[in-house]
Design an enzyme around this catalytic site. Structure first.
Site, PDB file in Angstrom:
ATOM      1  N   HIS A 145      -7.497   2.243   8.597  1.00 14.37           N
ATOM      2  CA  HIS A 145      -7.863   0.833   8.723  1.00 14.37           C
ATOM      3  C   HIS A 145      -8.579   0.549  10.036  1.00 14.37           C
ATOM      4  CE1 HIS A 145      -5.622   0.217   5.142  1.00 14.37           C
ATOM      5  NE2 HIS A 145      -4.422   0.233   5.691  1.00 14.37           N
ATOM      6  N   TYR A 146      -8.191   1.254  11.086  1.00 15.97           N
ATOM      7  CA  TYR A 146      -8.853   1.035  12.369  1.00 15.97           C
ATOM      8  C   TYR A 146     -10.344   1.362  12.263  1.00 15.97           C
ATOM      9  CZ  TYR A 146     -10.432   1.794  17.135  1.00 15.97           C
ATOM     10  OH  TYR A 146     -11.160   1.757  18.305  1.00 15.97           O
ATOM     11  N   CYS A 147     -10.674   2.530  11.747  1.00 16.32           N
ATOM     12  CA  CYS A 147     -12.076   2.928  11.625  1.00 16.32           C
ATOM     13  C   CYS A 147     -12.859   1.917  10.792  1.00 16.32           C
ATOM     14  CB  CYS A 147     -12.179   4.308  10.995  1.00 16.32           C
ATOM     15  SG  CYS A 147     -11.427   5.647  11.948  1.00 16.32           S
TER      16      CYS A 147
END
Length: 371
Positions: A145-147
């Site tokens: 999710h961060y990417c």
């Protein structure tokens, strides 16, 4: 920013954001910091030059007050942990950035610099990549999710660029330096100090671009002052001048701090299989949990060679990586030792944070006449 301006900095209680505050004060700029109510503001409160405003990226009224009267926004706040729901990451990284962009436009801010990440371009299953430049597209699949949310936020920032409202993004990789308590380097060195960091390289030379905090700051300030027609709607990779052999770098810094080298050495295939298994099992376990102790994303960062071409930043931002790796390591080792060594590095206290903040940041006026 050659002339003094008023700058709004988000993430100012964090690692990079704190260094952005220092650099802006040194250049004589007025600094306003948007901080969350729960943030540790002990260090910032030792700086009477910094205007603190409490609010978060979901509060439109607070964002309006924060941006009002500012010329430039340096947006470094983000959810950077490796755990959490997609909704949590979207709220912090995508919706929060959209809200701040809207407030900046409404209040007449002229420059918006977004601190992005090369992770926005990472695709699962990729191998080594060298000299990546800004022509590389976003992937069709993301590691986590961060990417994904850093990529989506970056897209919104670049699309917001218009005449009179210049937006751009910088992509520093693996930021390191003093006052970092939660990034990759303190986590790796703390594990090494405890004898819990295996050598995951499998004997491979993992060549990577890292970015000292001073170099990331220089790129941010260059992006804030470069001609609008040159930087508007663009992204920039920024990194240290040196290409690092990652595991040799970790070993060298660790040994300077009295740590044994990473061991044992684990074959690459075994390490990657282990990361997949640990990550899958971690999310099946009941009860509350933080990030998995090992993940596919983490293995990719630690075992895939990835270097970046900073030619565009040199051309458009005047970027020259002011801090060498050797100087940065010397300063970091001294700072860690003075703060109690590796054992205390990842356990900062409010008292320690306050003490570190008592050194007054020289302003442009106080620097005149100094050598």
């Amino acid at each position: 920013m050659a002339e003094a301006v008023k700058v709004l900095i988000t993430g100012a209680t964090g690692f990079l954001g704190g260094h952005l505050v220092d650099a802006c004060l040194r250049q004589g700029h007025q600094v306003r910091a948007l901080v969350r109510a729960a943030s540790d503001t002990a260090r910032l409160r030792t700086m009477p030059e910094v205007e603190l405003l409490t609010g978060d990226l979901s509060d439109a009224a607070a964002l309006h007050r924060a941006a009002l009267g500012c010329d430039t926004v340096l947006h470094s706040a983000a959810r950077v942990v490796d755990h959490g729901s997609r909704a949590q990451f979207h709220a912090a990284n995508v919706a929060g950035t959209e809200n701040l962009l809207a407030a900046a436009r409404r209040t007449g801010v002229s420059r918006f610099v977004f601190v992005s990440s090369p992770s926005a371009l990472m695709r699962p299953g990729e191998g080594d990549r060298f000299d990546i430049d800004e022509t590389v597209p976003y992937p069709d699949r993301f590691h986590n999710h961060y990417c994904e949310t850093k990529a989506r936020a970056e897209e919104h920032v670049l699309a917001a660029n218009t005449t009179g409202f210049t937006t751009c993004a910088i992509r520093p990789r693996g930021i390191w330096g003093t006052r970092d308590h939660f990034g990759f380097l303190p986590r790796m060195l703390t594990a090494m100090h405890r004898g819990r960091l295996p050598d995951l390289s499998g004997g491979k030379r993992v060549q990577v671009s890292l970015c000292h905090s001073d170099n990331a700051v220089a790129a941010c300030l260059g992006a804030a002052s470069a001609p609008a027609e040159r930087v508007g709607g663009r992204t920039y990779f920024v990194a240290d001048q040196e290409i690092s052999d990652l595991w040799a770098f970790l070993t060298t810094v660790g040994q300077l701090l009295g740590c044994d080298p990473p061991h044992p050495r684990i074959p690459l295939s075994a390490g990657r299989a282990l990361a997949g298994a640990v990550e899958s099992l971690w999310w099946l376990r009941p009860g509350p949990r933080g990030g998995a102790p090992l993940s596919r994303y983490m293995m990719a960062l630690l075992t895939c060679s990835t270097t970046y071409d900073t030619g565009a930043a040199r051309r458009d931002l005047g970027y020259r990586a002011p801090r060498s790796q050797a100087d940065g390591v010397r300063e970091l080792v001294k700072w860690v030792q003075e703060g109690g060594g590796v054992a205390a590095w990842s356990r900062p206290s409010t008292t320690v944070a306050s003490q570190l903040g008592r050194t007054r940041i020289p302003t442009k006026d106080t620097q005149r006449g100094s050598t």
